[in-house]
Design a protein around this motif. Structure first.
Motif, PDB file in Angstrom:
ATOM      1  N   UNK A  22       0.829  -1.206   0.000  1.00  0.00           N
ATOM      2  CA  UNK A  22       0.000   0.000   0.000  1.00  0.00           C
ATOM      3  C   UNK A  22       0.867   1.261   0.000  1.00  0.00           C
ATOM      4  N   UNK A  23       1.956   1.240   0.750  1.00  0.00           N
ATOM      5  CA  UNK A  23       2.861   2.391   0.741  1.00  0.00           C
ATOM      6  C   UNK A  23       3.515   2.529  -0.629  1.00  0.00           C
ATOM      7  N   UNK A  24       3.927   1.424  -1.226  1.00  0.00           N
ATOM      8  CA  UNK A  24       4.535   1.507  -2.554  1.00  0.00           C
ATOM      9  C   UNK A  24       3.568   2.108  -3.563  1.00  0.00           C
ATOM     10  N   UNK A  25       2.313   1.726  -3.514  1.00  0.00           N
ATOM     11  CA  UNK A  25       1.310   2.298  -4.416  1.00  0.00           C
ATOM     12  C   UNK A  25       1.175   3.802  -4.182  1.00  0.00           C
ATOM     13  N   UNK A  26       1.118   4.216  -2.926  1.00  0.00           N
ATOM     14  CA  UNK A  26       1.010   5.646  -2.608  1.00  0.00           C
ATOM     15  C   UNK A  26       2.225   6.411  -3.117  1.00  0.00           C
ATOM     16  N   UNK A  27       3.409   5.820  -2.975  1.00  0.00           N
ATOM     17  CA  UNK A  27       4.628   6.479  -3.451  1.00  0.00           C
ATOM     18  C   UNK A  27       4.639   6.586  -4.972  1.00  0.00           C
ATOM     19  N   UNK A  28       4.234   5.528  -5.653  1.00  0.00           N
ATOM     20  CA  UNK A  28       4.171   5.583  -7.119  1.00  0.00           C
ATOM     21  C   UNK A  28       3.235   6.701  -7.584  1.00  0.00           C
ATOM     22  N   UNK A  29       2.090   6.819  -6.934  1.00  0.00           N
ATOM     23  CA  UNK A  29       1.142   7.882  -7.278  1.00  0.00           C
ATOM     24  C   UNK A  29       1.732   9.266  -7.013  1.00  0.00           C
ATOM     25  N   UNK A  30       2.418   9.409  -5.885  1.00  0.00           N
ATOM     26  CA  UNK A  30       3.014  10.700  -5.532  1.00  0.00           C
ATOM     27  C   UNK A  30       4.117  11.086  -6.507  1.00  0.00           C
ATOM     28  N   UNK A  31       4.936  10.121  -6.891  1.00  0.00           N
ATOM     29  CA  UNK A  31       6.009  10.403  -7.844  1.00  0.00           C
ATOM     30  C   UNK A  31       5.420  10.887  -9.167  1.00  0.00           C
ATOM     31  N   UNK A  32       4.435  10.172  -9.677  1.00  0.00           N
ATOM     32  CA  UNK A  32       3.823  10.563 -10.950  1.00  0.00           C
ATOM     33  C   UNK A  32       3.199  11.953 -10.865  1.00  0.00           C
ATOM     34  N   UNK A  33       2.467  12.215  -9.798  1.00  0.00           N
ATOM     35  CA  UNK A  33       1.811  13.520  -9.643  1.00  0.00           C
ATOM     36  C   UNK A  33       2.837  14.641  -9.488  1.00  0.00           C
ATOM     37  N   UNK A  34       3.887  14.389  -8.721  1.00  0.00           N
ATOM     38  CA  UNK A  34       4.920  15.409  -8.516  1.00  0.00           C
ATOM     39  C   UNK A  34       5.634  15.717  -9.821  1.00  0.00           C
ATOM     40  N   UNK A  35       5.998  14.680 -10.567  1.00  0.00           N
ATOM     41  CA  UNK A  35       6.678  14.900 -11.850  1.00  0.00           C
ATOM     42  C   UNK A  35       5.807  15.715 -12.795  1.00  0.00           C
ATOM     43  N   UNK A  36       4.524  15.474 -12.763  1.00  0.00           N
ATOM     44  CA  UNK A  36       3.617  16.137 -13.706  1.00  0.00           C
ATOM     45  C   UNK A  36       3.269  17.569 -13.296  1.00  0.00           C
ATOM     46  N   UNK A  37       3.180  17.832 -11.992  1.00  0.00           N
ATOM     47  CA  UNK A  37       2.574  19.100 -11.570  1.00  0.00           C
ATOM     48  C   UNK A  37       3.468  20.056 -10.791  1.00  0.00           C
ATOM     49  N   UNK A  39       6.361  22.461  -9.955  1.00  0.00           N
ATOM     50  CA  UNK A  39       7.406  23.316 -10.542  1.00  0.00           C
ATOM     51  C   UNK A  39       8.678  23.219  -9.712  1.00  0.00           C
ATOM     52  N   UNK A  40       9.806  23.227 -10.390  1.00  0.00           N
ATOM     53  CA  UNK A  40      11.088  23.228  -9.709  1.00  0.00           C
ATOM     54  C   UNK A  40      11.579  21.862  -9.286  1.00  0.00           C
ATOM     55  N   UNK A  41      10.852  20.807  -9.634  1.00  0.00           N
ATOM     56  CA  UNK A  41      11.264  19.454  -9.280  1.00  0.00           C
ATOM     57  C   UNK A  41      12.354  19.008 -10.242  1.00  0.00           C
ATOM     58  N   UNK A  42      13.555  18.792  -9.704  1.00  0.00           N
ATOM     59  CA  UNK A  42      14.677  18.294 -10.503  1.00  0.00           C
ATOM     60  C   UNK A  42      14.856  16.790 -10.331  1.00  0.00           C
ATOM     61  N   UNK A  43      14.396  16.260  -9.194  1.00  0.00           N
ATOM     62  CA  UNK A  43      14.480  14.834  -8.911  1.00  0.00           C
ATOM     63  C   UNK A  43      13.447  14.509  -7.852  1.00  0.00           C
ATOM     64  N   UNK A  44      12.702  13.462  -8.072  1.00  0.00           N
ATOM     65  CA  UNK A  44      11.742  12.973  -7.084  1.00  0.00           C
ATOM     66  C   UNK A  44      11.634  11.485  -7.343  1.00  0.00           C
ATOM     67  N   UNK A  45      12.413  10.697  -6.606  1.00  0.00           N
ATOM     68  CA  UNK A  45      12.571   9.280  -6.900  1.00  0.00           C
ATOM     69  C   UNK A  45      12.340   8.446  -5.651  1.00  0.00           C
ATOM     70  N   UNK A  46      11.462   7.454  -5.765  1.00  0.00           N
ATOM     71  CA  UNK A  46      11.157   6.562  -4.653  1.00  0.00           C
ATOM     72  C   UNK A  46      12.012   5.305  -4.742  1.00  0.00           C
ATOM     73  N   UNK A  47      12.436   4.817  -3.581  1.00  0.00           N
ATOM     74  CA  UNK A  47      13.250   3.608  -3.493  1.00  0.00           C
ATOM     75  C   UNK A  47      12.767   2.765  -2.322  1.00  0.00           C
ATOM     76  N   UNK A  48      12.917   1.452  -2.438  1.00  0.00           N
ATOM     77  CA  UNK A  48      12.621   0.547  -1.328  1.00  0.00           C
ATOM     78  C   UNK A  48      13.938   0.026  -0.787  1.00  0.00           C
ATOM     79  N   UNK A  49      14.067   0.014   0.528  1.00  0.00           N
ATOM     80  CA  UNK A  49      15.311  -0.490   1.117  1.00  0.00           C
ATOM     81  C   UNK A  49      15.403  -1.999   0.890  1.00  0.00           C
ATOM     82  N   UNK A  50      16.612  -2.449   0.577  1.00  0.00           N
ATOM     83  CA  UNK A  50      16.835  -3.875   0.367  1.00  0.00           C
ATOM     84  C   UNK A  50      17.799  -4.442   1.396  1.00  0.00           C
TER      85      UNK A  50
END
Length: 110
Positions: A22-37, A39-50
């Motif tokens: 559920x958190x991964x889904x929320x992060x994927x949605x946030x990344x897509x929305x942030x990239x699209x909307x 301003x000033x976003x140069x990097x917004x990348x989600x990662x899962x700890x391994x």
């Protein structure tokens, strides 16, 4: 730090056991929305700890503190915080950093 210098953010998400998907889904949605909307976003990348601490990390780079503040007041961040509110075992841990420039500038800073 001047308002027009780039700003790097590291946000750590520690999930309640069993809520990782559920958190991964929320992060994927946030990344897509942030990239699209946002301003000033140069990097917004989600990662899962391994290795090490269980959880997820978002690494962000904003053109300025003003852009980061706008993101924090924006729809993508508001949706993310709502979506993960009941999924976190610990409060969201956010660190804002600036580079220590040394060596090769391309390799020494985000």
């Amino acid at each position: 730090m001047a308002d027009t210098e780039p700003v790097v953010v590291i946000a750590n998400f520690v999930p309640v056991p069993g809520k990782e998907d559920e958190i991964e889904t929320a992060l994927r949605n946030a990344v897509a929305a942030t990239h699209q909307h946002d301003r000033g976003c140069e990097l917004y990348a989600a990662h899962q700890s391994i290795r090490g601490r269980e959880g997820f990390v978002i690494i962000e780079k904003w053109s300025s503190m003003e852009d980061l503040q706008a993101h924090g007041a924006g729809n993508a961040f508001a949706a993310l915080t709502t979506d993960v509110a009941d999924l976190l075992a610990e409060p969201l841990d956010v660190t804002i950093v600036k580079p220590i420039l040394a060596g090769d500038i391309k390799l020494g800073a985000l």
